[in-house]
Design a protein around this motif. Sequence first.
Motif, mmCIF file in Angstrom:
data_model
loop_
_atom_site.group_PDB
_atom_site.id
_atom_site.type_symbol
_atom_site.label_atom_id
_atom_site.label_comp_id
_atom_site.label_asym_id
_atom_site.label_seq_id
_atom_site.Cartn_x
_atom_site.Cartn_y
_atom_site.Cartn_z
ATOM 1 N N GLY A 152 44.435 77.707 80.706
ATOM 2 C CA GLY A 152 44.226 76.546 79.829
ATOM 3 C C GLY A 152 43.180 75.596 80.405
ATOM 4 N N ILE A 209 54.683 73.906 78.060
ATOM 5 C CA ILE A 209 54.313 75.085 77.278
ATOM 6 C C ILE A 209 55.001 76.333 77.838
ATOM 7 N N GLY A 210 55.273 76.331 79.144
ATOM 8 C CA GLY A 210 55.773 77.558 79.781
ATOM 9 C C GLY A 210 54.611 78.496 80.046
ATOM 10 N N THR A 211 53.501 77.958 80.566
ATOM 11 C CA THR A 211 52.298 78.783 80.787
ATOM 12 C C THR A 211 52.549 79.789 81.903
ATOM 13 N N ASN A 219 46.177 85.947 82.532
ATOM 14 C CA ASN A 219 47.512 85.660 81.978
ATOM 15 C C ASN A 219 48.042 86.895 81.246
ATOM 16 N N THR A 245 48.294 79.797 73.774
ATOM 17 C CA THR A 245 47.359 79.939 74.871
ATOM 18 C C THR A 245 46.066 79.267 74.397
ATOM 19 N N ARG A 255 59.092 86.902 84.105
ATOM 20 C CA ARG A 255 60.064 86.070 83.380
ATOM 21 C C ARG A 255 60.776 86.886 82.302
ATOM 22 N N GLN A 264 47.247 88.593 74.465
ATOM 23 C CA GLN A 264 48.224 87.680 73.848
ATOM 24 C C GLN A 264 48.426 88.097 72.370
ATOM 25 N N GLY A 281 57.807 81.771 77.417
ATOM 26 C CA GLY A 281 57.370 80.379 77.386
ATOM 27 C C GLY A 281 58.088 79.628 76.286
ATOM 28 N N TRP A 314 53.782 87.120 69.323
ATOM 29 C CA TRP A 314 53.504 86.161 70.415
ATOM 30 C C TRP A 314 53.084 86.899 71.688
HETATM 31 P P1 IMP Z 1 48.801 80.383 79.345
HETATM 32 O O1 IMP Z 1 48.041 81.380 78.546
HETATM 33 O O2 IMP Z 1 49.115 80.833 80.740
HETATM 34 O O3 IMP Z 1 48.182 79.024 79.268
HETATM 35 O O4 IMP Z 1 50.235 80.214 78.643
HETATM 36 C C1 IMP Z 1 50.371 79.634 77.353
HETATM 37 C C2 IMP Z 1 51.448 80.348 76.554
HETATM 38 O O5 IMP Z 1 51.018 81.668 76.255
HETATM 39 C C3 IMP Z 1 52.787 80.498 77.298
HETATM 40 O O6 IMP Z 1 53.833 80.445 76.342
HETATM 41 C C4 IMP Z 1 52.698 81.900 77.871
HETATM 42 O O7 IMP Z 1 53.968 82.449 78.110
HETATM 43 C C5 IMP Z 1 51.964 82.604 76.745
HETATM 44 N N1 IMP Z 1 51.240 83.789 77.201
HETATM 45 C C6 IMP Z 1 50.081 83.827 77.892
HETATM 46 N N2 IMP Z 1 49.713 85.085 78.121
HETATM 47 C C7 IMP Z 1 50.641 85.873 77.553
HETATM 48 C C8 IMP Z 1 50.794 87.289 77.419
HETATM 49 O O8 IMP Z 1 49.976 88.082 77.861
HETATM 50 N N3 IMP Z 1 51.896 87.708 76.752
HETATM 51 C C9 IMP Z 1 52.786 86.850 76.200
HETATM 52 N N4 IMP Z 1 52.682 85.527 76.296
HETATM 53 C C10 IMP Z 1 51.618 85.041 76.956
#
Ligand code: IMP
Length: 441
Positions: free
Chosen positions: A134, A126-128, A38, A239, A303, A224, A274, A11
């Motif tokens: 997104g 989602i915990g983004t 991200n 993501t 986090r 990711q 997340g 993940w």
């Molecule tokens: P978003 O990419 O910010 O939309 O987040 C969507 C999900 O992907 C969330 O659970 C984030 O914690 C996870 N996520 C996004 N980027 C990373 C990363 O670089 N490492 C680990 N989790 C990530």
Amino acid sequence: MSNIVVLGTQWGDEGKGKVVDVLTPYVDVVVRYQGGNNAGHTVVVGREKFVLQSIPSGILHPGRRCLIGCGVVVDPASLIQEMESLVQRGIVLDGNLFISKNAHLILPYHPALDRASEAKLGNRRIGTTGKGVGPAYVDKAGRVGIRMADLLDERLFREKLEYNVTQKNRLLRDIYDAPTFSVEEILIPYLRFAGWLAPYITDTALLLARWIDAGYSVLFEGAQGTMLDVDHGTYPYITSSSTTAGGASTGTGVPPTKIDGVFGVSKAYTTRVGGGPFPTELHGEAAELIRVRGNEYGAVTGRPRRCGWFDAVVGRYAVRLNGCEALALTKLDVLDQCDVIKVCTGYRYEGELLTEFPVEERIWAAAEPVYEELSGWQTSTAGARTLGDLPAKARQYLDRLSELVGVPFGLISTGAVRDDTILCEDSPLTGWFPALRSSLR
Ligand code: IMP
């Protein structure tokens, strides 16, 4: 010369930054193909720590050409900040950094929508990372996105921005009860960013095609991880990009026929930030032990990461989906103190044993991990330079993981610095990068 994809099999946060850093001397070009700021790729060079968000980790090696492909979404303010901080630390960007004309922009309304949508989702959030990644991909798929090339055309940029600001303000005001934006407050700084970034913006797909024809080797740097892939991950807790191997092609414009191999990166245990399912998640003291030893706190958000045992079902799934021919295993040293180490070999669901990762949310949300227990080595692995330097029980752990996921290890990492790396003989890695053999100690 080989063109190889390096991507995460869990993940995210598998330690891809370090693996890319170790392999970069053997390639000419490093390209990011998805995600945005991200991501947080941490690389330790000597006493210095770098956290790269949008720029490929390869930039830390002088003379390597680094590209941000069309599959990446770019927040120009964050990118410029990252560029400035690299330049201040002596990294040369001019002539080494190239940004795709087709990469989509993250605009200020994207993080605002990201946060507002999360707030509305309640316990299904989602915990983004809140960076707007997104919503920027929503606009891309919805054909209203604004690309790097548009940023260089003031009239077109204004026109597209005016349309978008009107639409997004409706959403923000009427659906989310959140503050809105004026066109000018975005236009003015973004035109300044355009001036800054213009020398780096180019047709990166064409550059890559020419370089590959000229015999350059390319490393595709994933961000990711597989389980966060928009199609194959634990949807909707993912993501919004294609983190799996196919994304390397669509996110750069390099055809699949020019890609020679896929190298997956796994951590010796599992983490996730997340929300969403995590079958091998540990709680309480057991999780805290790994979190503290592994410094498992988000590189971007700070986090605390959720921590758990290695999940071989996930490992096998990632190997199958990506066509990984070998894996890197990182952070083996974090398990040095464990007396017992568990590995998940399957899931139990309604009395049935599952050995393949299920597709349905209802199943993976309720699946119970089935564990195999291995005895820990309880001695330090720091400073190991060959597999033979590792304690016998650590080698047994590696052998068992490799057997369960079905591919060999090519690289083992036992610490953050470049030197804490074991390169395994006779793995696909030495076939892709023959010069690696001379580094084998
Ligand atoms: P978003 O990419 O910010 O939309 O987040 C969507 C999900 O992907 C969330 O659970 C984030 O914690 C996870 N996520 C996004 N980027 C990373 C990363 O670089 N490492 C680990 N989790 C990530």
